[in-house]
Design an enzyme around this catalytic site. Sequence first.
Site, PDB file in Angstrom:
ATOM      1  N   LYS A  96     102.786  17.533 139.029  1.00 45.17           N
ATOM      2  CA  LYS A  96     103.015  18.963 138.788  1.00 45.17           C
ATOM      3  C   LYS A  96     101.646  19.608 138.557  1.00 45.17           C
ATOM      4  CE  LYS A  96     106.070  21.391 135.459  1.00 45.17           C
ATOM      5  NZ  LYS A  96     106.948  21.147 134.285  1.00 45.17           N
TER       6      LYS A  96
ATOM      7  N   SER B 223     111.269  23.351 135.137  1.00 39.58           N
ATOM      8  CA  SER B 223     110.123  23.896 135.807  1.00 39.58           C
ATOM      9  C   SER B 223     109.442  22.936 136.788  1.00 39.58           C
ATOM     10  CB  SER B 223     109.099  24.365 134.762  1.00 39.58           C
ATOM     11  OG  SER B 223     108.670  23.283 133.971  1.00 39.58           O
TER      12      SER B 223
ATOM     13  N   SER C  28     112.678  20.323 131.644  1.00 39.56           N
ATOM     14  CA  SER C  28     111.963  20.612 132.896  1.00 39.56           C
ATOM     15  C   SER C  28     111.735  19.432 133.828  1.00 39.56           C
ATOM     16  CB  SER C  28     110.616  21.273 132.589  1.00 39.56           C
ATOM     17  OG  SER C  28     110.807  22.635 132.284  1.00 39.56           O
TER      18      SER C  28
END
Lengths: 99, 480
Positions: free
Chosen positions: B79, B154, B178
């Site tokens: 990420k 996320s 997330s």
Amino acid sequence: MANQLSDQDVLKLAKLSQLTIKSEELEVFKKDINEVLNLVSMLDEVDVTDIKPTNQVTGLENITRSDESIKYSYSDDLFHNAVKFEDGYLVVPKIINEN
Amino acid sequence: MSWTDFVTIEDLVQAIKNQQLTVKSIIEQVFEQIEQTRSFQVLLTDFKKEAFEQANLIDNKIRLQQPLGRLAGVPFIVKDNFLTFNQTTTAASHMLENFVAPYQATSVTKLINEDAILIGKANLDAYAHGSSTENSDFFTTKNPYDKNRVPGGSSGGSAAAIALNIVPFALGTDTGGSIRLPASFCNQVGFKPSYGLVSRSGVVAMASSLDCIGPITRNVKDASLILDIIAGQDQLDSTTISRDQVGYVVVNSSDRKITRKAKIGVISDYLIDGIDQKVKNNFLNKVELLKKAGFQVEDVTVPLIKYALGVYYIICPAEISSNLSRYDGLRYGYHQINVNDFETSIEMSRSNGFGREAKRRIMIGTYVLSSGYYDAYYKKAQQVRTKLIDNFKKLFKTYDFLIGPTVPILPFKIGEKNSDPIAMYLTDVMTVSANLVGIPAISLPAGMIDGLPTGFQVMADSQVDKKLLAFSAEIEELIK
């Protein structure tokens, strides 16, 4: 019912948060923040008399390491993200007026 | 031969070591797949040149029969809130659009030290604030199962990358769900370890008492291998806890036998309202399968769990407002030019660098921490957090695992919720508790409903990560 923020409250909050809000954004921010305050007001019904607050979950205390400097090979890289860097100092806008 | 021919990372590494396929050929496939899947908007950056250089080094090591790491030649994605040395790390925010990391996340270094190859950085909601990647300041990632829907967030880019067969594993961060939520929406395994088990050093901070780092993978065994490599104390993160002496890799049937006697509690509070009936029925069908397989399953209630979201949306923005106060546009990050006044310079840099969701959370956090409201909001939330933790600790005296769906709804349409923050926040209702309590939790694929993926969540007591993974490995085929 939770506290509801007025226009003035939201503008003051923005100032405290070091943010500026455009006038056309004010209504949306006010609505959104008030909705969140409504959501979290569910906690009003929970009795917390004599309950200790939780700051962290590990229970670890006083984690230390020896205070020794370690040579970092990329020291210059630490500063290449700054807007302006001169003679080992960050250059920032003036804080104090001359007069 | 393709890396996707190998079910587990362990098998893939063995094949690479046996020279059944070269690392170079794997990297070629990876970049071909990145081109094929461009329209899903998964990655913010990729490192083609560096990846091929790395592949060459590892292929040479193999030829020369030099010692190899446990992830030799395995491509991976992180990420874009993980700092990777000398590469941009944006956290999908305009604020950090041009930020080049001067150091690297401990977890990334540990993976690279095992000869894994970093391919690129995945999209996310800016600063990891969100459940859909729609809050990314750059673009929205599309769900691999339906392009009109969100991949969850996320860590949406990380989960989509696995579903699209770009790489076999990715790292994500989980502050309120997330990792697990996008894993559920993209039909993958997403694991949030116990708080403190994986170093947060070099990861852009969101809410420090809740942030966890973990893998998104195709199966539980791979998740256990990645955890085994990244877990453990780190001098650069004083909140890290020591690792399990026996490690985390789910090895064989002896691991699994233990879990047959496991006592399982169904969190019935999750099934009352606010849940899609199809998601509920699908979950209950899986519970029946567990019972038929001989597991002891009972309904339980967690009296305080209905307040978890309220606690979360006080503590999380409070910690966000504190962590994001460091962004002044002077040392790094977006800088508003042509402003001569110091204070205005900071205000303008922050106002133009942060997106709407970050600003909203900063202001809410500032409010609940302000002197007049601190006791009524922040302290109150911390006290309710204590009661919630007590609820869970009590249940874990009787039950080894607690289960429920991961998300109360199916992947939703792009644009459906992004003008309504409360509707978006409600998607986290089943995942935030594990962060508040600090316990490990995993989302496992639980089959498809109307062609869309759904997830099955398992939680265990703090530092029982190994047993949770062993149990998950045992049931993953059963509930698929």
